[in-house]
Design a protein around this motif. Structure first.
Motif, PDB file in Angstrom:
ATOM      1  N   ALA A  73       9.512  12.630  56.211  1.00 26.90           N
ATOM      2  CA  ALA A  73      10.910  13.015  56.031  1.00 26.90           C
ATOM      3  C   ALA A  73      11.845  11.884  56.440  1.00 26.90           C
ATOM      4  O   ALA A  73      12.922  11.707  55.848  1.00 26.90           O
ATOM      5  N   ARG A  74      11.441  11.096  57.431  1.00 24.99           N
ATOM      6  CA  ARG A  74      12.290  10.009  57.943  1.00 24.99           C
ATOM      7  C   ARG A  74      12.241   8.761  57.072  1.00 24.99           C
ATOM      8  O   ARG A  74      13.285   8.158  56.801  1.00 24.99           O
ATOM      9  N   ILE A  75      11.021   8.365  56.648  1.00 23.91           N
ATOM     10  CA  ILE A  75      10.897   7.073  55.961  1.00 23.91           C
ATOM     11  C   ILE A  75      10.436   7.202  54.516  1.00 23.91           C
ATOM     12  O   ILE A  75      10.444   6.213  53.774  1.00 23.91           O
ATOM     13  N   GLY A  76      10.022   8.384  54.082  1.00 23.42           N
ATOM     14  CA  GLY A  76       9.588   8.576  52.707  1.00 23.42           C
ATOM     15  C   GLY A  76       8.097   8.337  52.532  1.00 23.42           C
ATOM     16  O   GLY A  76       7.442   7.705  53.360  1.00 23.42           O
ATOM     17  N   ARG A  77       7.568   8.841  51.418  1.00 20.81           N
ATOM     18  CA  ARG A  77       6.128   8.729  51.157  1.00 20.81           C
ATOM     19  C   ARG A  77       5.687   7.284  50.935  1.00 20.81           C
ATOM     20  O   ARG A  77       4.604   6.883  51.371  1.00 20.81           O
ATOM     21  N   ARG A  78       6.508   6.503  50.235  1.00 26.12           N
ATOM     22  CA  ARG A  78       6.114   5.124  49.944  1.00 26.12           C
ATOM     23  C   ARG A  78       5.933   4.330  51.229  1.00 26.12           C
ATOM     24  O   ARG A  78       4.893   3.681  51.433  1.00 26.12           O
ATOM     25  N   ALA A  79       6.910   4.386  52.117  1.00 21.43           N
ATOM     26  CA  ALA A  79       6.806   3.660  53.379  1.00 21.43           C
ATOM     27  C   ALA A  79       5.704   4.227  54.257  1.00 21.43           C
ATOM     28  O   ALA A  79       4.993   3.479  54.956  1.00 21.43           O
ATOM     29  N   ALA A  80       5.521   5.545  54.213  1.00 18.91           N
ATOM     30  CA  ALA A  80       4.464   6.157  55.023  1.00 18.91           C
ATOM     31  C   ALA A  80       3.089   5.674  54.559  1.00 18.91           C
ATOM     32  O   ALA A  80       2.220   5.353  55.379  1.00 18.91           O
ATOM     33  N   GLY A  81       2.900   5.611  53.235  1.00 18.68           N
ATOM     34  CA  GLY A  81       1.619   5.145  52.709  1.00 18.68           C
ATOM     35  C   GLY A  81       1.296   3.731  53.143  1.00 18.68           C
ATOM     36  O   GLY A  81       0.177   3.435  53.578  1.00 18.68           O
ATOM     37  N   TRP A  82       2.292   2.843  53.050  1.00 16.74           N
ATOM     38  CA  TRP A  82       2.065   1.452  53.443  1.00 16.74           C
ATOM     39  C   TRP A  82       1.916   1.308  54.955  1.00 16.74           C
ATOM     40  O   TRP A  82       1.169   0.446  55.437  1.00 16.74           O
ATOM     41  N   THR A  83       2.603   2.147  55.720  1.00 18.15           N
ATOM     42  CA  THR A  83       2.424   2.134  57.180  1.00 18.15           C
ATOM     43  C   THR A  83       0.978   2.457  57.535  1.00 18.15           C
ATOM     44  O   THR A  83       0.365   1.819  58.398  1.00 18.15           O
ATOM     45  N   GLY A  84       0.428   3.460  56.847  1.00 27.15           N
ATOM     46  CA  GLY A  84      -0.962   3.812  57.092  1.00 27.15           C
ATOM     47  C   GLY A  84      -1.917   2.698  56.707  1.00 27.15           C
ATOM     48  O   GLY A  84      -2.882   2.417  57.429  1.00 27.15           O
ATOM     49  N   VAL A  85      -1.669   2.043  55.574  1.00 27.19           N
ATOM     50  CA  VAL A  85      -2.526   0.929  55.146  1.00 27.19           C
ATOM     51  C   VAL A  85      -2.503  -0.198  56.182  1.00 27.19           C
ATOM     52  O   VAL A  85      -3.543  -0.756  56.554  1.00 27.19           O
ATOM     53  N   ALA A  86      -1.295  -0.529  56.669  1.00 17.93           N
ATOM     54  CA  ALA A  86      -1.184  -1.577  57.689  1.00 17.93           C
ATOM     55  C   ALA A  86      -1.900  -1.161  58.973  1.00 17.93           C
ATOM     56  O   ALA A  86      -2.578  -1.983  59.620  1.00 17.93           O
ATOM     57  N   GLY A  87      -1.788   0.114  59.353  1.00 22.09           N
ATOM     58  CA  GLY A  87      -2.444   0.589  60.561  1.00 22.09           C
ATOM     59  C   GLY A  87      -3.954   0.559  60.469  1.00 22.09           C
ATOM     60  O   GLY A  87      -4.643   0.253  61.451  1.00 22.09           O
ATOM     61  N   MET A  88      -4.484   0.873  59.278  1.00 24.58           N
ATOM     62  CA  MET A  88      -5.936   0.782  59.089  1.00 24.58           C
ATOM     63  C   MET A  88      -6.420  -0.649  59.312  1.00 24.58           C
ATOM     64  O   MET A  88      -7.432  -0.886  59.980  1.00 24.58           O
ATOM     65  N   GLY A  89      -5.690  -1.599  58.737  1.00 20.79           N
ATOM     66  CA  GLY A  89      -6.048  -2.997  58.925  1.00 20.79           C
ATOM     67  C   GLY A  89      -5.986  -3.406  60.376  1.00 20.79           C
ATOM     68  O   GLY A  89      -6.884  -4.102  60.880  1.00 20.79           O
ATOM     69  N   ALA A  90      -4.956  -2.954  61.091  1.00 17.60           N
ATOM     70  CA  ALA A  90      -4.813  -3.301  62.506  1.00 17.60           C
ATOM     71  C   ALA A  90      -5.950  -2.710  63.328  1.00 17.60           C
ATOM     72  O   ALA A  90      -6.506  -3.370  64.219  1.00 17.60           O
ATOM     73  N   GLY A  91      -6.315  -1.461  63.048  1.00 15.29           N
ATOM     74  CA  GLY A  91      -7.394  -0.824  63.803  1.00 15.29           C
ATOM     75  C   GLY A  91      -8.728  -1.514  63.614  1.00 15.29           C
ATOM     76  O   GLY A  91      -9.471  -1.730  64.588  1.00 15.29           O
ATOM     77  N   THR A  92      -9.059  -1.858  62.372  1.00 14.44           N
ATOM     78  CA  THR A  92     -10.331  -2.542  62.131  1.00 14.44           C
ATOM     79  C   THR A  92     -10.334  -3.940  62.738  1.00 14.44           C
ATOM     80  O   THR A  92     -11.366  -4.402  63.238  1.00 14.44           O
ATOM     81  N   LEU A  93      -9.190  -4.610  62.738  1.00 12.01           N
ATOM     82  CA  LEU A  93      -9.111  -5.927  63.376  1.00 12.01           C
ATOM     83  C   LEU A  93      -9.330  -5.829  64.877  1.00 12.01           C
ATOM     84  O   LEU A  93      -9.943  -6.719  65.484  1.00 12.01           O
ATOM     85  N   MET A  94      -8.852  -4.764  65.506  1.00 18.45           N
ATOM     86  CA  MET A  94      -9.071  -4.573  66.933  1.00 18.45           C
ATOM     87  C   MET A  94     -10.564  -4.464  67.234  1.00 18.45           C
ATOM     88  O   MET A  94     -11.061  -5.057  68.201  1.00 18.45           O
ATOM     89  N   VAL A  95     -11.284  -3.712  66.403  1.00 19.02           N
ATOM     90  CA  VAL A  95     -12.728  -3.561  66.610  1.00 19.02           C
ATOM     91  C   VAL A  95     -13.444  -4.890  66.384  1.00 19.02           C
ATOM     92  O   VAL A  95     -14.327  -5.276  67.152  1.00 19.02           O
ATOM     93  N   ALA A  96     -13.057  -5.605  65.326  1.00 19.94           N
ATOM     94  CA  ALA A  96     -13.705  -6.882  65.025  1.00 19.94           C
ATOM     95  C   ALA A  96     -13.419  -7.932  66.085  1.00 19.94           C
ATOM     96  O   ALA A  96     -14.266  -8.790  66.372  1.00 19.94           O
ATOM     97  N   ALA A  97     -12.240  -7.868  66.701  1.00 14.57           N
ATOM     98  CA  ALA A  97     -11.844  -8.896  67.662  1.00 14.57           C
ATOM     99  C   ALA A  97     -12.512  -8.723  69.018  1.00 14.57           C
ATOM    100  O   ALA A  97     -12.759  -9.706  69.720  1.00 14.57           O
TER     101      ALA A  97
END
Length: 398
Positions: A73-97
């Motif tokens: 409701a605050r940022i819209g579906r488009r921004a929410a989708g990309w936020t999730g994609v960026a977060g997935m990348g960040a989480g996997t990088l934390m594990v790899a690092a």
């Protein structure tokens, strides 16, 4: 199965963007799942401690469910989708690092699990809203993309583990694909809720979901718990029944996943031509038949066949169950998707744990009777909600 008039589905750039975002989701999910045994060896922990990573993923999905409606409701579906994609990348990088630091890897699984749910459920709501009557087919196709991408990810992890780069290199697939997708399709618009949906959302503070919605959520819970029971425990029962070593029995999951890939590919076609309730019931019965073959078999070939048949049925459970949750929301798809994330997170956390506890007390084969019990509950819930089901888009009274 009873046929209906074929529904036409137009796949535009927004549809393909959501499909590809869910492809990135698959690289995270199957990548971190396949890496877990290797991660446990690097950390030198017990299986119980390693299993906390799966709990962290489930917890992330539950937390997401509590905030997803507010976020979209605050940022819209488009921004929410990309936020999730960026977060997935960040989480996997934390594990790899930091693969040997348990608190960091747990946090990485938690972040990736929670952020992935943002992309998954905001995308599902957008597909259902965007495609109308063809929404269930679009959701099924999106999940088919996940499975087809996911099939190859464990092999990438295996190849990387045997190379000079190590298994952690395989986790870089998620952030790399996320960046490439953002560069190529970052400006594609994802449809936001229409005026009618916005009016329904404005009423949600005064109008609660009715019993049909929560019963549909219970069916979703049963279906997800069932899928993860197969994913996490089928290899153990396969080994117990056939006498094959655990290393060979691990291939049993590949048979189940292959069945899911075939089921989701054909399921999208069937969803455009078959009554949804009949199709869902048929999928549950196919799963029951596959489970019976697998549960009774002591021959590896029959066990593989049983798991493949089970996978064909299970393939349709999540898309069809989620579609019913969205249909019962009275047009409040974003809020319903947030609730679905909670139902799913609870199922992932409770289902396999309960089966494991039953296996400790009664043996894996008897514990696997939990699967037909879940099928029976899902069938009962489906039949109850199908009676006098309100039209899609109608707000159901509390």
């Amino acid at each position: 199965m009873s046929a209906i008039a074929p529904v036409r589905m137009v796949r535009d750039r927004a549809t393909w963007l959501i499909y590809l975002q869910l492809g990135v989701f698959a690289t995270y999910l199957y990548g971190l799942s396949a890496a877990l045994p290797l991660l446990r060896l690097d950390q030198g922990t017990s299986q119980a401690v390693a299993g906390l990573h799966g709990t962290a993923m489930a917890a992330g999905g539950i937390v997401t469910g509590l905030v997803l409606s507010w976020l979209t409701a605050r940022i819209g579906r488009r921004a929410a989708g990309w936020t999730g994609v960026a977060g997935m990348g960040a989480g996997t990088l934390m594990v790899a690092a930091a693969p040997t630091v348990l608190p960091v890897t747990l946090l990485g699984y938690l972040v990736a699990g929670g952020m992935s749910s943002i992309t998954l459920y905001s995308g599902m709501a957008a597909l259902d809203d965007h495609h109308g009557p063809a929404g269930p087919a679009a959701i099924s196709e999106a999940n088919a993309v996940c499975v087809f991408v996911g099939i190859g990810v464990p092999f990438v992890v295996s190849v990387a583990a045997q190379s000079a780069f190590g298994w952690r290199a395989a986790l870089l697939v998620t952030p790399v694909l996320a960046v490439l997708l953002a560069l190529t399709m970052g400006r594609v618009r994802i449809p936001e809720p229409g005026a009618g949906a916005g009016a329904a959302a404005a009423e949600e503070g005064r109008t609660r979901f009715g019993w049909r919605f929560y019963l549909a959520g219970a069916v979703l819970f049963c279906c997800v718990a069932m899928e993860f029971c197969f994913n996490l425990w089928a290899a153990k029962l396969f080994s117990d029944q056939t006498g094959l070593p655990a290393a060979v029995a691990a291939t049993a999951v590949a048979a189940f996943t292959a069945g899911m890939a075939a089921g989701r590919l054909t399921g999208a076609w069937l969803a455009l031509r078959t009554d949804p309730t009949v199709l869902f019931l048929g999928a549950l019965l196919v799963t029951a038949a596959g489970w019976a073959i697998f549960w009774l078999s002591t021959d590896p070939l029959f066990s593989y066949a049983g798991l493949a048949v089970s996978g064909v049925g299970v393939a349709l459970h999540f898309p069809m169950a989620l579609s019913r949750v969205l249909a019962a929301s009275g047009g409040r798809r974003d809020r319903a998707s947030a609730m679905a994330s909670i139902f799913t997170g609870l199922a992932v956390g409770i289902g396999p744990f309960l089966l494991g506890a039953l296996a400790d007390g009664f043996g894996t084969q008897r514990a696997f009777l939990m699967v037909p019990a879940l099928i029976g509950l899902a069938v009962g819930g489906l039949l109850i909600t199908a009676v006098g089901r309100p039209r899609a888009g109608a707000v159901e009274p509390a």
